[in-house]
Design an enzyme around this catalytic site. Structure first.
Site, PDB file in Angstrom:
ATOM      1  CD  GLU A 101       0.891  -1.906   3.245  1.00  0.00           C
ATOM      2  OE1 GLU A 101       0.125  -1.061   2.748  1.00  0.00           O
ATOM      3  OE2 GLU A 101       1.726  -2.520   2.585  1.00  0.00           O
ATOM      4  CG  ASP A 102      -3.482   0.066   1.056  1.00  0.00           C
ATOM      5  OD1 ASP A 102      -2.390  -0.477   1.337  1.00  0.00           O
ATOM      6  OD2 ASP A 102      -3.777   0.410  -0.100  1.00  0.00           O
ATOM      7  CG  ASP A 105      -2.645  -9.417  -2.728  1.00  0.00           C
ATOM      8  OD1 ASP A 105      -2.860 -10.624  -2.544  1.00  0.00           O
ATOM      9  OD2 ASP A 105      -2.953  -8.849  -3.797  1.00  0.00           O
ATOM     10  CG  ASP A 161      -3.921   2.322  -7.312  1.00  0.00           C
ATOM     11  OD1 ASP A 161      -3.503   1.515  -6.455  1.00  0.00           O
ATOM     12  OD2 ASP A 161      -3.368   2.479  -8.409  1.00  0.00           O
TER      13      ASP A 161
HETATM   14  C1  PRP Z   1      -0.174  -2.061  -2.503  1.00  0.00           C
HETATM   15  C2  PRP Z   1      -0.670  -1.937  -1.082  1.00  0.00           C
HETATM   16  C3  PRP Z   1       0.389  -2.633  -0.286  1.00  0.00           C
HETATM   17  C4  PRP Z   1       0.894  -3.676  -1.238  1.00  0.00           C
HETATM   18  C5  PRP Z   1       0.351  -5.008  -0.836  1.00  0.00           C
HETATM   19  O1  PRP Z   1       0.729  -1.043  -2.733  1.00  0.00           O
HETATM   20  O2  PRP Z   1      -0.796  -0.594  -0.706  1.00  0.00           O
HETATM   21  O3  PRP Z   1       1.440  -1.767   0.057  1.00  0.00           O
HETATM   22  O4  PRP Z   1       0.445  -3.343  -2.549  1.00  0.00           O
HETATM   23  O5  PRP Z   1       0.762  -5.996  -1.733  1.00  0.00           O
HETATM   24  P1  PRP Z   1       1.661  -7.233  -1.346  1.00  0.00           P
HETATM   25  O6  PRP Z   1       1.224  -7.773  -0.024  1.00  0.00           O
HETATM   26  O7  PRP Z   1       1.349  -8.180  -2.487  1.00  0.00           O
HETATM   27  O8  PRP Z   1       3.094  -6.823  -1.361  1.00  0.00           O
HETATM   28  P2  PRP Z   1       1.181  -0.557  -4.182  1.00  0.00           P
HETATM   29  O9  PRP Z   1       2.550  -1.070  -4.462  1.00  0.00           O
HETATM   30  O10 PRP Z   1       0.107  -0.875  -5.176  1.00  0.00           O
HETATM   31  O11 PRP Z   1       1.317   0.984  -4.026  1.00  0.00           O
HETATM   32  P3  PRP Z   1       0.223   2.070  -3.586  1.00  0.00           P
HETATM   33  O12 PRP Z   1       0.086   1.941  -2.093  1.00  0.00           O
HETATM   34  O13 PRP Z   1       0.840   3.366  -4.014  1.00  0.00           O
HETATM   35  O14 PRP Z   1      -1.071   1.767  -4.304  1.00  0.00           O
END
Ligand code: PRP
Length: 181
Positions: A101-102, A105, A161
């Site tokens: 994961e990046d 949150d 992003d």
């Molecule tokens: C982002 C990020 C994680 C997730 C974290 O993904 O890459 O996967 O949100 O958030 P959380 O802990 O609140 O669930 P996103 O859905 O924005 O998709 P992306 O990776 O394509 O930007």
């Protein structure tokens, strides 16, 4: 990166720090996974830079797979639900899974993905994340391998992003408020 840098208020995790974090995670992951041939599952699209830089450093056998799970829907705030847009294309039964994961949150994305993979009979499901934002949690959850903890601020770059852009920034930074206000 002049075109992108000018929209950034300040750097939160520099390229050099990302390099040092990956070196430390390499040691932790080699200790945990040597001889286990895990499937490293990247959650698209945010994972791609971190996952790519990380797996090239790992000196053990592994396989790669991807899932696409949305939670933010392109805006600043986490939506209440997650949606599986693209499922993993291989069997996970009795396999060790390492989700890349990046950022973690609210934790909702991982809760959904971990429970799905456990339900399918994975031998273990663990998570490596570059960024951890513990103040954002909606549920009680701690990732297994953490790059760096950050405060509750909206960051972009190195995969993350704002409305689809800034993922190609080679570091993590704060956007200037004028960009999103
Ligand atoms: C982002 C990020 C994680 C997730 C974290 O993904 O890459 O996967 O949100 O958030 P959380 O802990 O609140 O669930 P996103 O859905 O924005 O998709 P992306 O990776 O394509 O930007």
């Amino acid at each position: 990166m002049k075109q992108l840098d000018k929209d950034i208020e300040r750097t939160v995790v520099s390229e050099e720090e990302i390099g040092r974090i990956i070196e430390r995670l390499k040691g932790e992951l080699e200790h945990a996974y040597a001889g286990k041939c895990p499937i490293v599952v990247g959650l698209l699209k945010g994972c791609i830079l971190f996952m790519s830089d990380l797996v090239q450093r790992l000196d053990f056998h592994l396989e790669l797979a991807f899932m696409d799970v949305s939670s933010y829907y392109g805006g600043l705030h986490a939506a209440a639900d997650v949606k599986i847009e693209k499922d993993i294309d291989m069997a996970v039964k009795d396999r060790h899974i390492l989700i890349a994961e990046d950022i973690v949150d609210s934790g909702r994305t991982l809760r959904a993905v971990i429970s799905l993979l456990e339900h399918r009979g994975a031998a273990s499901v663990k998570v490596v994340t570059l960024l951890d934002k513990p103040e954002g949690r909606a549920i009680d959850y701690t990732p297994d391998f953490i790059g760096v903890r950050i405060p509750n601020v909206f960051v972009v770059g190195y995969g993350l992003d704002y409305e689809g852009r800034y993922r190609n920034l080679p570091y993590v930074g704060l956007l200037k408020p004028k960009i999103y206000s």
